[in-house]
Design an enzyme around this catalytic site. Structure first.
Site, PDB file in Angstrom:
ATOM      1  N   HIS A 105      -2.676 -46.423  -1.631  1.00 53.95           N
ATOM      2  CA  HIS A 105      -3.105 -44.904  -1.290  1.00 53.95           C
ATOM      3  C   HIS A 105      -1.972 -44.100  -0.763  1.00 53.95           C
ATOM      4  CE1 HIS A 105      -5.339 -41.576   0.277  1.00 53.95           C
ATOM      5  NE2 HIS A 105      -6.422 -41.812  -0.636  1.00 53.95           N
ATOM      6  N   ASP A 145     -11.858 -47.087  -4.450  1.00 56.76           N
ATOM      7  CA  ASP A 145     -12.427 -47.543  -5.809  1.00 56.76           C
ATOM      8  C   ASP A 145     -12.710 -49.028  -6.055  1.00 56.76           C
ATOM      9  OD1 ASP A 145     -12.410 -44.855  -6.612  1.00 56.76           O
ATOM     10  OD2 ASP A 145     -10.396 -44.634  -7.183  1.00 56.76           O
TER      11      ASP A 145
HETATM   12  N1  ACO Z   1      -0.197 -52.162  -7.399  1.00 56.94           N
HETATM   13  C1  ACO Z   1       0.957 -52.702  -7.556  1.00 56.94           C
HETATM   14  N2  ACO Z   1       1.822 -51.650  -6.931  1.00 56.94           N
HETATM   15  C2  ACO Z   1       1.672 -50.627  -6.240  1.00 56.94           C
HETATM   16  C3  ACO Z   1       0.352 -50.178  -6.378  1.00 56.94           C
HETATM   17  C4  ACO Z   1      -0.654 -50.903  -6.905  1.00 56.94           C
HETATM   18  N3  ACO Z   1      -2.074 -50.439  -6.699  1.00 56.94           N
HETATM   19  N4  ACO Z   1       0.378 -48.848  -5.595  1.00 56.94           N
HETATM   20  C5  ACO Z   1       1.462 -48.702  -5.409  1.00 56.94           C
HETATM   21  N5  ACO Z   1       2.354 -49.788  -5.892  1.00 56.94           N
HETATM   22  C6  ACO Z   1       3.890 -49.707  -5.647  1.00 56.94           C
HETATM   23  C7  ACO Z   1       4.570 -49.025  -6.808  1.00 56.94           C
HETATM   24  O1  ACO Z   1       4.582 -49.682  -7.802  1.00 56.94           O
HETATM   25  C8  ACO Z   1       5.796 -48.504  -6.107  1.00 56.94           C
HETATM   26  O2  ACO Z   1       6.505 -49.731  -6.076  1.00 56.94           O
HETATM   27  P1  ACO Z   1       8.119 -49.307  -6.387  1.00 56.94           P
HETATM   28  O3  ACO Z   1       8.696 -48.800  -4.953  1.00 56.94           O
HETATM   29  O4  ACO Z   1       8.801 -50.689  -6.227  1.00 56.94           O
HETATM   30  O5  ACO Z   1       8.475 -48.563  -7.606  1.00 56.94           O
HETATM   31  C9  ACO Z   1       5.404 -48.180  -4.636  1.00 56.94           C
HETATM   32  O6  ACO Z   1       4.120 -49.218  -4.454  1.00 56.94           O
HETATM   33  C10 ACO Z   1       4.956 -46.755  -4.291  1.00 56.94           C
HETATM   34  O7  ACO Z   1       4.032 -46.497  -5.250  1.00 56.94           O
HETATM   35  P2  ACO Z   1       3.759 -44.993  -5.736  1.00 56.94           P
HETATM   36  O8  ACO Z   1       2.718 -44.902  -6.843  1.00 56.94           O
HETATM   37  O9  ACO Z   1       4.809 -43.949  -5.890  1.00 56.94           O
HETATM   38  O10 ACO Z   1       2.976 -44.702  -4.280  1.00 56.94           O
HETATM   39  P3  ACO Z   1       1.915 -43.449  -4.160  1.00 56.94           P
HETATM   40  O11 ACO Z   1       1.764 -43.511  -2.634  1.00 56.94           O
HETATM   41  O12 ACO Z   1       2.294 -42.288  -4.905  1.00 56.94           O
HETATM   42  O13 ACO Z   1       0.586 -44.537  -4.321  1.00 56.94           O
HETATM   43  C11 ACO Z   1      -1.193 -44.583  -5.767  1.00 56.94           C
HETATM   44  C12 ACO Z   1      -0.712 -44.011  -4.477  1.00 56.94           C
HETATM   45  C13 ACO Z   1      -1.223 -43.453  -6.748  1.00 56.94           C
HETATM   46  C14 ACO Z   1      -2.982 -44.125  -5.510  1.00 56.94           C
HETATM   47  C15 ACO Z   1      -0.782 -45.841  -6.043  1.00 56.94           C
HETATM   48  O14 ACO Z   1      -0.977 -46.740  -5.097  1.00 56.94           O
HETATM   49  C16 ACO Z   1      -1.494 -46.258  -7.298  1.00 56.94           C
HETATM   50  O15 ACO Z   1      -1.231 -45.823  -8.436  1.00 56.94           O
HETATM   51  N6  ACO Z   1      -2.707 -47.125  -7.184  1.00 56.94           N
HETATM   52  C17 ACO Z   1      -3.485 -47.736  -8.395  1.00 56.94           C
HETATM   53  C18 ACO Z   1      -4.480 -46.723  -9.018  1.00 56.94           C
HETATM   54  C19 ACO Z   1      -5.830 -46.362  -7.788  1.00 56.94           C
HETATM   55  O16 ACO Z   1      -6.254 -47.397  -7.432  1.00 56.94           O
HETATM   56  N7  ACO Z   1      -5.842 -45.180  -7.711  1.00 56.94           N
HETATM   57  C20 ACO Z   1      -6.872 -44.748  -6.819  1.00 56.94           C
HETATM   58  C21 ACO Z   1      -6.444 -44.333  -5.507  1.00 56.94           C
HETATM   59  S1  ACO Z   1      -7.784 -43.614  -4.497  1.00 56.94           S
HETATM   60  C22 ACO Z   1      -8.299 -42.208  -5.119  1.00 56.94           C
HETATM   61  O17 ACO Z   1      -7.613 -41.402  -5.573  1.00 56.94           O
HETATM   62  C23 ACO Z   1      -9.689 -42.036  -5.080  1.00 56.94           C
END
Ligand code: ACO
Length: 359
Positions: A242, A296
């Site tokens: 998140h 979620d």
């Molecule tokens: N699984 C594995 N790795 C992850 C995940 C995950 N679910 N979430 C983040 N990371 C990792 C990324 O790969 C990235 O790694 P890196 O630095 O080695 O490249 C790092 O953590 C940062 O990830 P970002 O996507 O840039 O971080 P952000 O703060 O934008 O993440 C987000 C938020 C978009 C929700 C992300 O965690 C994600 O895509 N999760 C999966 C989708 C999800 O469950 N979305 C629902 C969110 S709740 C809502 O909106 C209602």
């Protein structure tokens, strides 16, 4: 409107912890709280519920429009179109008139679940079921889906899930709502835009993908191998991570409690054991980076137990979140300024135009 402490895992609506609201309140009471900032008196709540019952009934034209949607569409696409269509059949909103704004916001909150249920029936080749004045928002949704009196446990569980999804500060879809509102738009157009933003897999669309993901894991023993393959391919695990929470999302904790209660009553599901193991594995690997279950992760298990289709999970999120969107829409119009973010231009300047023959 709401407050998050992403390190401590705290979420409050208008200062009230969501744990207290989901334990003691109802979705209608929470919608009022979000719209007007205070818990309602019993007279206010009664009048609000009566208003929602009046506004919940879609016009025959709107029903016909939704019935004409292609069944190949995703329920979120249908909802986005339904809310835009709602604006076409509703009285024009006067942004300088508090009563006109209130009525429009209440109409969106009241009718959205009916529109979601209607498209479910259209997809199943079934007739429209009209909402009932004597049922709550949650119970009406289940009634309009099946045309049968919902069980108490189903209505109560859904009511709690709606409370937990009703508002969440400046997330992508709420921001989208406020941007659209800032051009002096009504809540139908603003919420329709917001639903488009909510649809994506990185936002609300993650909940149906969590369940699909759990279905592809072949039991608890397969979880570690499944996760290693995901990590190897650098794919994200849906339902984890998140932008704000760097600990377990408090909504996930509450939804897990809700899921367990439901399983006690209706029997568990093997997917829950897989989910618990997945939480253990992902948290061990990624917890140090602040990646934990989000809202979620457990919601889909709850909705599946209630017998709902996987691709209707995100519309259920939306029918709760319209309460938050409408509260933001009202707040935006208290002192509106057009959103127009600045950009930093890094491209070339003052170039000479080259005719086609010279390119
Ligand atoms: N699984 C594995 N790795 C992850 C995940 C995950 N679910 N979430 C983040 N990371 C990792 C990324 O790969 C990235 O790694 P890196 O630095 O080695 O490249 C790092 O953590 C940062 O990830 P970002 O996507 O840039 O971080 P952000 O703060 O934008 O993440 C987000 C938020 C978009 C929700 C992300 O965690 C994600 O895509 N999760 C999966 C989708 C999800 O469950 N979305 C629902 C969110 S709740 C809502 O909106 C209602």
């Amino acid at each position: 409107m709401s407050f998050i402490d992403g390190q401590a895992g705290v979420l409050e609506y208008r200062g009230y912890p969501i744990e207290d609201l989901s334990a003691h309140s109802t979705f209608e009471e929470v919608a009022w709280l979000l719209l007007y900032g205070e818990l309602p008196s019993s007279a206010e709540l009664e009048a609000f519920e009566a208003d929602l019952a009046r506004l919940r009934v879609p016009s025959p034209t709107l029903v016909k429009m939704v019935q004409a949607f292609p069944v190949t569409g995703h329920p979120m696409q249908a909802l986005q179109a339904s809310l835009a269509a709602l604006g076409m059949v509703s009285p024009k909103v006067d942004l300088r008139d508090a009563a006109s704004k209130d009525e429009a916001a209440r109409r969106v909150i009241a009718v959205t679940p009916v529109l979601v249920a209607l498209f479910e029936r259209v997809r199943a080749g079934k007739e429209y079921v009209a909402p009932r004045a004597d049922l709550s928002t949650a119970a009406n949704f289940l009634w309009c889906l099946d045309g049968e009196e919902p069980a108490e446990i189903a209505s109560k569980t859904l009511d709690c899930a709606l409370i937990l999804h009703a508002e969440h500060t400046m997330n992508a879809s709420t921001f989208a709502c406020r941007v659209v509102a800032s051009t002096e738009n009504d809540p139908y157009t603003s919420c329709s835009g917001a639903v488009g933003a909510l649809f994506g897999p990185l936002h609300g669309g993650a909940n149906e993908r969590v369940l699909n993901q759990l279905s592809t894991i072949d039991g608890v023993d397969a979880v570690e191998g499944w996760y290693e393959a995901k990590a190897e391919s650098k794919s994200k695990v849906m339902g984890f991570g998140h932008r704000v929470y760097k600990t377990k999302d408090p909504r996930a904790k509450n939804l897990q409690v809700l899921a367990v209660k439901l399983f006690d009553e209706l029997g568990s599901t093997p997917k829950y054991d897989v989910a618990l193991k997945l939480e253990e594995v992902v948290t061990a690997k990624l917890g140090g980076r602040g990646i934990y279950p989000n809202v979620d992760f457990f919601s889909g298990l709850v909705y599946e137990k209630l017998g709902l289709n996987t691709d209707v999970f995100t519309p259920i999120f939306a029918m709760a979140r319209v309460a938050g969107y409408c509260a933001h829409w009202l707040e935006q119009h208290e002192d509106n300024k057009l959103f127009r973010p600045a950009q930093i231009y890094v491209g070339q300047r003052e170039r000479s135009y080259a005719p086609m023959s010279e390119r």
